[in-house]
Design a protein around this motif. Structure first.
Motif, PDB file in Angstrom:
ATOM      1  N   ARG A  95      36.519  30.869  31.588  1.00 21.37           N
ATOM      2  CA  ARG A  95      37.075  30.865  30.223  1.00 21.37           C
ATOM      3  C   ARG A  95      36.130  31.565  29.246  1.00 21.37           C
ATOM      4  NH1 ARG A  95      38.127  25.340  31.756  1.00 21.37           N
ATOM      5  NH2 ARG A  95      40.343  25.055  32.282  1.00 21.37           N
ATOM      6  N   LEU A  96      34.833  31.321  29.414  1.00 20.43           N
ATOM      7  CA  LEU A  96      33.858  31.981  28.546  1.00 20.43           C
ATOM      8  C   LEU A  96      33.893  33.485  28.730  1.00 20.43           C
ATOM      9  CD1 LEU A  96      31.520  31.762  26.529  1.00 20.43           C
ATOM     10  CD2 LEU A  96      29.971  31.491  28.486  1.00 20.43           C
ATOM     11  N   SER A  97      34.006  33.946  29.972  1.00 22.63           N
ATOM     12  CA  SER A  97      34.095  35.390  30.244  1.00 22.63           C
ATOM     13  C   SER A  97      35.338  35.987  29.596  1.00 22.63           C
ATOM     14  CB  SER A  97      34.115  35.640  31.755  1.00 22.63           C
ATOM     15  OG  SER A  97      32.943  35.161  32.361  1.00 22.63           O
ATOM     16  N   ALA A  98      36.459  35.259  29.703  1.00 21.31           N
ATOM     17  CA  ALA A  98      37.696  35.750  29.089  1.00 21.31           C
ATOM     18  C   ALA A  98      37.561  35.829  27.570  1.00 21.31           C
ATOM     19  CB  ALA A  98      38.861  34.841  29.464  1.00 21.31           C
ATOM     20  N   VAL A  99      36.918  34.829  26.976  1.00 18.31           N
ATOM     21  CA  VAL A  99      36.722  34.833  25.521  1.00 18.31           C
ATOM     22  C   VAL A  99      35.822  35.995  25.108  1.00 18.31           C
ATOM     23  CG1 VAL A  99      35.680  33.564  23.600  1.00 18.31           C
ATOM     24  CG2 VAL A  99      37.162  32.377  25.222  1.00 18.31           C
ATOM     25  N   ILE A 100      34.748  36.246  25.872  1.00 17.78           N
ATOM     26  CA  ILE A 100      33.826  37.337  25.539  1.00 17.78           C
ATOM     27  C   ILE A 100      34.539  38.684  25.635  1.00 17.78           C
ATOM     28  CG2 ILE A 100      31.769  38.566  26.322  1.00 17.78           C
ATOM     29  CD1 ILE A 100      30.602  35.876  27.146  1.00 17.78           C
ATOM     30  N   ASN A 101      35.336  38.871  26.706  1.00 10.87           N
ATOM     31  CA  ASN A 101      36.068  40.128  26.847  1.00 10.87           C
ATOM     32  C   ASN A 101      37.082  40.308  25.728  1.00 10.87           C
ATOM     33  OD1 ASN A 101      34.877  41.183  29.199  1.00 10.87           O
ATOM     34  ND2 ASN A 101      36.075  39.828  30.485  1.00 10.87           N
ATOM     35  N   GLY A 102      37.803  39.236  25.410  1.00 11.47           N
ATOM     36  CA  GLY A 102      38.769  39.324  24.326  1.00 11.47           C
ATOM     37  C   GLY A 102      38.107  39.606  22.985  1.00 11.47           C
ATOM     38  N   ALA A 103      36.950  38.967  22.742  1.00  7.91           N
ATOM     39  CA  ALA A 103      36.234  39.209  21.495  1.00  7.91           C
ATOM     40  C   ALA A 103      35.720  40.645  21.414  1.00  7.91           C
ATOM     41  CB  ALA A 103      35.067  38.222  21.361  1.00  7.91           C
ATOM     42  N   ALA A 104      35.217  41.169  22.537  1.00  7.69           N
ATOM     43  CA  ALA A 104      34.741  42.555  22.553  1.00  7.69           C
ATOM     44  C   ALA A 104      35.879  43.523  22.249  1.00  7.69           C
ATOM     45  CB  ALA A 104      34.112  42.874  23.906  1.00  7.69           C
ATOM     46  N   LEU A 105      37.042  43.304  22.864  1.00  9.17           N
ATOM     47  CA  LEU A 105      38.193  44.160  22.589  1.00  9.17           C
ATOM     48  C   LEU A 105      38.607  44.072  21.121  1.00  9.17           C
ATOM     49  CD1 LEU A 105      40.511  46.002  23.506  1.00  9.17           C
ATOM     50  CD2 LEU A 105      41.788  43.930  24.138  1.00  9.17           C
ATOM     51  N   ALA A 106      38.618  42.853  20.579  1.00  6.49           N
ATOM     52  CA  ALA A 106      39.002  42.676  19.171  1.00  6.49           C
ATOM     53  C   ALA A 106      38.039  43.401  18.236  1.00  6.49           C
ATOM     54  CB  ALA A 106      39.064  41.190  18.831  1.00  6.49           C
TER      55      ALA A 106
END
Length: 289
Positions: free
Chosen positions: A23-34
Motif C-alpha cells: 500500500r505504501l508503494s502504491a501511495v508513493i507511486n500515485g503521489a509521484a504521478l500526481a
C-alpha cells in the motif's frame, strides 16, 4: 498447539507488514504521478490552445502547434501494438500450451526476461541497422512501428503467458473431455478467459511505446515536417522526440520552454486516453466473461 498458534500469528503479522509495504508503494507511486502531472499542468497549460493542437509548428518551432507530432505518436503507438500483440500472444500460447518443459524452455524465458530489461537505445540501434538499412525501409512509420513492436514484445509475451497460466486446468480438461481438439480448446475456451490479462500487457506495451524517444529518433522521427503522413513509408514527427528537440536543439530553448511543458502535458494526456480506451474494452470483456 501453542507452536501452531504462534506460527499462524507470525504469518498474519508478516502478511500485514507486506500488505502495508504494498500500500505504501502504491501511495508513493500515485503521489509521484500526481506531482509530475501538477508540475506539467502549472507550467504547460498556458501553451494549450486550439491552434496548438491543430496546427503544425512554425517560426523554427517557436510558435504554432504540434498536430503532426500527435498524429505521429498515435500512428507509431497503435502500429507497434498491431505488430507486437499477435506475435506476442502466439509466442505465449506456444510457450505455455505446446512447449515441453526443459532447459530450452527455461533459456527462452530467460532470454525474454532479459530483453525486457534491455535499454531502449539498443532497440533503436537494432531498428536502424535491420529495418532502416538492411530491409531498406528508410526512416518511416513502418520502421519505427516495427522497432517499437520489438521493444514491447517481451512485456506482451510475459503478461500473456501469465494470463494463460492463470486459466484453470479444469477449463481445458472439460473442453477436451467433450471432444474438442487442443487448438479448439485454446481458441474457444482458454483465450477468451485470458483476454483481460492479455490486454493488461497490451496496455503496458502501449504506454511504453508512446513515450519512447531513442528508438524512434533512429527509425521514424525527424526534426521537422509540417505535413501529415500519407503512407506507412513516410517520416513523421512524434511528441517524445519533439520534446527532446525543443529542450536540446531548438533555436531559442528558453523561448520554447512553455511549448516543451505543453507538449509533455499533451503526451501524458494522450497516453492516458489510449490506456483508458484499452482499460474500458478490457472491463467489457471481463463483464462478458
Amino acid at each position: 498447539m501453542n507452536e501452531l498458534r504462534g506460527l499462524t500469528g507470525r504469518r498474519k503479522t508478516t502478511q500485514r507488514v507486506m500488505f502495508g509495504l504494498f500500500r505504501l508503494s502504491a501511495v508513493i507511486n500515485g503521489a509521484a504521478l500526481a506531482v509530475i502531472v501538477y508540475f506539467l499542468v502549472v507550467r504547460g497549460w498556458r501553451a494549450i490552445s486550439w491552434t496548438f493542437l491543430t496546427q503544425p509548428p512554425t517560426d523554427a518551432m517557436t510558435k504554432g502547434g504540434i498536430l503532426p507530432c500527435i498524429v505521429g505518436t498515435v500512428c507509431l503507438s497503435l502500429g507497434a501494438i498491431l505488430m507486437a500483440l499477435p506475435v506476442g500472444v502466439a509466442s505465449a500460447i506456444y510457450l505455455n500450451e505446446y512447449a515441453r518443459p526443459g532447459r530450452l524452455l527455461r533459456l527462452v524465458r530467460l532470454g525474454i526476461n532479459n530483453l525486457a530489461g534491455v535499454p531502449s537505445v539498443v532497440f533503436g540501434l537494432f531498428g536502424l541497422a535491420f529495418f532502416v538499412v538492411l530491409l531498406d525501409m528508410g526512416v518511416s512509420i513502418l520502421a519505427g512501428a516495427l522497432t517499437l513492436g520489438v521493444l514491447t514484445l517481451p512485456v506482451i509475451i510475459g503478461s500473456a503467458e501469465e494470463a494463460l497460466r492463470a486459466v484453470p486446468d479444469t477449463y481445458r480438461e472439460a473442453s477436451l473431455g467433450l471432444g474438442a481438439t487442443k487448438w479448439q480448446t485454446i481458441r474457444r475456451v482458454v483465450l477468451p478467459a485470458a483476454l483481460p490479462g492479455i490486454f493488461t500487457g497490451a496496455i503496458l506495451g502501449l504506454s511504453r511505446a508512446a513515450g519512447e524517444t531513442a528508438p524512434i529518433m533512429f527509425t521514424a522521427a525527424v526534426f521537422y515536417t509540417p505535413s501529415l503522413p500519407s503512407s506507412i513509408f513516410d517520416e513523421i514527427m512524434a511528441l517524445p522526440y519533439h520534446i527532446y528537440v525543443l529542450a536540446t536543439a531548438g533555436v531559442d530553448i528558453e523561448a520554447t520552454r512553455p511549448l516543451q511543458y505543453g507538449t509533455a502535458l499533451v503526451l501524458i494526456v494522450l497516453v492516458m486516453a489510449l490506456n483508458l480506451g484499452a482499460i474500458v474494452y478490457r472491463a467489457r470483456l471481463q463483464r462478458r466473461g
